[in-house]
Design a protein around this motif. Structure first.
Motif: not given
Length: 506
Positions: A407-409, A442-452, A472-477, A479-480
């Motif tokens: 989750s959001y790794p 996958r968090a849709g609003r992940e921080t750019p550095e982790i999303a990369a 996908d959690v499109p609107n998730g940050h 730690g959603f």
């Protein structure tokens, strides 16, 4: 008027600031790029006589030459290693300094040498061994073009800029890295600004998370005189984005920037907010550093082992296995008829991955030995900064590992973690995952550095034909579960859990 006194990092002298200095001067500021003894042309010295104290004296000389005058405020800027002589000088001339800017560097401590901040752990150990046997004399050769990543991310540097960085580079006197920084504490009262280059590491949100976890080393960063900026580039912004850097420095001098939120003792910290799904209130069965949540079912049952993220401060209470999110996941697994397992591991610092990996392995041995567990049907589920720990299991998945979820790794270690050449690199390891089923939330609003890192992993998985399911959690940050307790999040959690359980029980 702001007077900028700027000190470069390892292997780079005053010339590296040329474009940034020109932009600051054009905006009406006075600028001094400090020439360092033994590094810059015109400041030669025998390398065996150059140490950190030498460079502190170089910075003090510029401060004294500028002098204190009404309306002229000195802003000291230290990049990389340069923050060490900056802090040493500011500590001895605090009355002359209006602000200290930490440019993509760590937080040096009293009596700790700059060697501790060298990101590459193998190189750091080699230099420490060299110092032990040969003393602090000599110098360290600069990197070649393809070796700069050992010192920081080259993201954002054009081919010409990287060639220029290499051309400007000179040997670094070893004494500057090995001589301890000595502070009286006077510098601690000065206003400071941290400029984080997010492609080299993490951004302000992650620093805020460390504060929220109760890390005592982070508490001072919440003081009102401390501000932060982010630059979406690698470790050398004076070459990759000099205009943006100049703008940030001008704003820092004016006291602008983002401020961190202090821990509110009366509010529930984000990581201790409730799990967003209703789950059965099963009791835990505590075994050492492992907790088991056993469903009401006959016979040995498959198990899902949840591996928390980090780094988590050693003194954080409650420990991660008692956080509502981890407990919620484990109870949700039990509601699906399998055993949910939480554990504590010792990922307290980015240097602790080997120790944390050993803790996870020990936990798995304990779980698989339990007679209530079907030892041949185990799933692993990782979170956030625990993502690099997936690499061992991707690289050599045992037959009993039926699924790996995350989750959001973080799936490729940031360059400033010093793990680039280590075993903890899931993007590389996934090519050996074979038929192991993978489930990635996958968090849709992940921080750019982790999303990369997530996108690099997804791309590598597709290229090698890995069995990857994306949830996908499109609107998730990041730690959603606690930040975004929405129906979208709840649906994603249920779907992912059922996908994992299906692979365990089929």
């Amino acid at each position: 008027m702001a007077v900028f006194i700027m000190v470069a990092g390892v292997f780079t002298g005053a010339g590296v600031w040329q474009e940034t200095a020109a932009r600051l001067a054009a905006a009406g500021s006075e600028v001094h790029a400090v020439p360092l003894t033994g590094v810059d042309a015109g400041r030669p010295a025998a390398s065996d006589r150059v140490g950190l104290e030498t460079h502190i004296a170089d910075v003090i000389a510029v401060i004294d030459a500028v002098g204190a005058a009404p309306g002229r405020e000195i802003v000291l800027v230290g990049h990389d290693y340069g923050i060490h002589p900056v802090l040493g000088a500011a500590d001895r001339r605090p009355q002359h300094v209006a602000r200290v800017v930490y440019l993509d560097c760590g937080m040096p401590q009293n009596r700790v040498p700059a060697l501790a901040a060298v990101p590459d752990r193998i190189l750091r150990a080699q230099l420490a061994d060299r110092a032990q046997h040969s003393g602090i004399e000599g110098e360290l050769a600069p990197p070649s073009g393809d070796e700069w990543e050992r010192w920081g991310s080259t993201d954002g540097l054009s081919a010409a800029a990287l060639e220029r960085l290499t051309a400007l580079a000179v040997p670094q006197p070893l004494g500057t890295l090995l001589q301890p920084l000595r502070l009286t504490g006077a510098v601690a009262a000065l206003p400071t600004t941290g400029v984080l280059c997010t492609r080299n590491g993490v951004g302000v949100d992650v620093v805020q998370q460390r504060v929220d976890l109760g890390d005592p080393a982070m508490a001072a960063l919440t003081e009102p005189q401390v501000t932060f900026f982010e630059l979406p580039t690698g470790h050398w912004p004076m070459l990759s984005c000099p205009s943006a850097l100049a703008d940030v420095l001008l704003r820092a001098a004016a006291g602008e920037g983002r401020r961190l939120r202090p821990v509110d003792a009366s509010a529930t910290p984000v990581h201790l907010r409730p799990f967003p799904l209703e789950v059965p209130e099963l009791p835990r069965d505590r075994r050492g550093h492992v907790d088991l949540y056993i469903p009401d079912a006959k016979g040995p049952r498959p198990a899902v082992v949840f591996v928390h993220g980090g780094p988590v401060p050693a003194g954080a209470r409650p420990t991660p296995r008692d956080w509502p999110t981890l407990v919620g996941y484990a109870r949700l697994a039990a509601a699906e008829g399998v055993i949910g397992v939480t554990l504590d591991h010792r990922l307290h610092d980015v240097g602790d991955f080997e120790r944390a990996a050993a803790d996870v392995t020990a936990a798995l041995d304990l779980v698989r030995a339990d007679p209530r567990v079907d030892a041949d049907r185990i799933a692993l589920w990782f979170f956030s900064g625990g993502g690099p720990l997936t690499a061992d299991w991707l690289r050599h998945p045992p037959a009993w590992l039926r699924c790996l979820a995350a989750s959001y790794p973080i799936l490729a270690p940031p360059p400033n973690w010093g793990l680039t050449g280590s075993r903890f690199h899931p993007v590389r390891a996934v090519t050996q995952a074979g038929a192991l089923p993978l489930v990635l939330l996958r968090a849709g609003r992940e921080t750019p550095e982790i999303a990369a890192t997530v996108e690099a992993f997804v791309s590598a998985a597709k290229d090698c034909g890995a069995h990857l399911e994306l949830v996908d959690v499109p609107n998730g940050h990041h730690g959603f579960e606690t930040l975004d307790a929405t129906e979208e999040t709840r649906l994603a959690l249920r779907h992912a859990m059922r996908s994992v359980v299906t692979r365990l029980t089929s």
